[in-house]
Design an enzyme around this catalytic site. Structure first.
Site, PDB file in Angstrom:
ATOM      1  N   ALA A   1     -19.894  -7.853  -0.803  1.00 54.72           N
ATOM      2  CA  ALA A   1     -19.252  -8.047  -0.163  1.00 54.72           C
ATOM      3  C   ALA A   1     -17.784  -7.807  -0.362  1.00 54.72           C
ATOM      4  O   ALA A   1     -17.074  -7.791   1.768  1.00 54.72           O
ATOM      5  CB  ALA A   1     -19.985  -9.366   0.431  1.00 54.72           C
TER       6      ALA A   1
ATOM      7  N   LYS B   1      -3.033  -8.547  -1.155  1.00 54.29           N
ATOM      8  CA  LYS B   1      -3.372  -8.166  -1.975  1.00 54.29           C
ATOM      9  C   LYS B   1      -4.090  -6.696  -1.848  1.00 54.29           C
ATOM     10  O   LYS B   1      -3.923  -5.692  -2.549  1.00 54.29           O
ATOM     11  CB  LYS B   1      -4.540  -8.761  -1.811  1.00 54.29           C
TER      12      LYS B   1
ATOM     13  N   ASP C   1     -15.860   1.793  -8.307  1.00 53.33           N
ATOM     14  CA  ASP C   1     -16.329   1.835  -9.127  1.00 53.33           C
ATOM     15  C   ASP C   1     -15.255   1.170  -9.989  1.00 53.33           C
ATOM     16  O   ASP C   1     -13.656   1.822  -9.678  1.00 53.33           O
ATOM     17  CB  ASP C   1     -16.777   2.491 -10.569  1.00 53.33           C
TER      18      ASP C   1
ATOM     19  N   GLU D   1     -28.901   3.416 -11.453  1.00 50.66           N
ATOM     20  CA  GLU D   1     -29.077   3.066 -12.332  1.00 50.66           C
ATOM     21  C   GLU D   1     -27.236   3.788 -12.843  1.00 50.66           C
ATOM     22  O   GLU D   1     -26.892   4.958 -12.986  1.00 50.66           O
ATOM     23  CB  GLU D   1     -29.111   3.738 -13.660  1.00 50.66           C
TER      24      GLU D   1
END
Ligand code: ITT
Length: 204
Positions: free
Chosen positions: A13, A178, A72, A43
């Site tokens: 989230a 950020k 990722d 996976e």
């Protein structure tokens, strides 16, 4: 302008919140896999951030006609030889609280001086386009591991990731601050540039 939809293959989230803000100027709607009613169970066994991002994006692309993206990312601490790196989400167990994970990393750096506490957040974004083309980009933000958790914004390891330019952790920055400097903000802006090169995909 072409209005399209981007399915984002993440269940995090915190990521989705940031991604929505960063992609707001594209005119494209960003929808999480969950909100698109897509279930993926993959996976993440790649050896790099790019491989893992592609694994997630391909899984969602297999059941979607929209552009699909995945993120990722991870925290690399130099003193710990790059740990937790691509295993950042799984460090000490996927369900362990970040209060515990952050305290553990700080304790592993006990007595280590500032100049040896260098670290970076890394983010790879993968996109699979409806015609099957695949794109990946990567970006990072350099910082240092703090001595205790500070700040309540962001998620994950943000409370211990200190950004020298701001003299604050990424959890003390506003979301806008950020996103301007983060690994994810930079990577997504690179991806927007890549997407601009493709017909029918308009980013401002
Ligand atoms: P998805 O795979 O569903 O996207 P995830 O949380 O498992 O969610 P990753 O495998 O990419 O995602 O793991 C990234 C981890 O790295 C994340 O869970 C955090 O612990 C850490 N991380 C990445 N970006 C971060 C950020 O901006 N702030 C704090 N921690 C971050």
């Amino acid at each position: 302008m072409h209005m399209g939809r981007i399915i984002f293959a993440t269940g995090n989230a915190g990521k989705i919140r940031e991604i929505n803000a960063i992609m707001a100027d594209t005119g494209m709607e960003v929808v999480s896999v969950k909100d698109a009613g897509i279930q993926i169970d993959v996976e993440e066994n790649g050896k790099t951030y790019e491989e893992n991002a592609l694994i997630k994006a391909r899984a969602a692309a297999a059941v979607s006609k929209d552009i699909v993206m995945a993120d990722d990312s991870g925290l690399e601490i130099d003193y710990l030889n790059g740990e937790p790196g691509i295993y950042s989400a799984r460090y000490l167990g996927e369900d362990t609280s970040y209060r515990i994970k952050n305290a553990d990393l700080v304790s592993r750096l006990e007595g280590v001086p500032d100049e040896k506490r260098t670290a970076r957040f890394v983010c790879a974004i993968a996109a699979v386009l409806p015609d099957g083309r695949e794109l990946t980009v990567r970006a990072a933000i350099e910082g240092r591991i703090g001595y205790e958790e500070k700040g309540a914004n962001g998620f994950g390891y943000d409370p211990i990731f200190y950004v020298p330019e701001f003299q604050k952790t990424t959890a003390e920055l506003t979301e806008t601050e950020k996103n301007e400097v983060s690994h994810r903000g930079k990577a997504l802006r690179l991806m927007k540039e890549e997407l601009k090169k493709y017909e029918n995909i308009t980013c401002q």
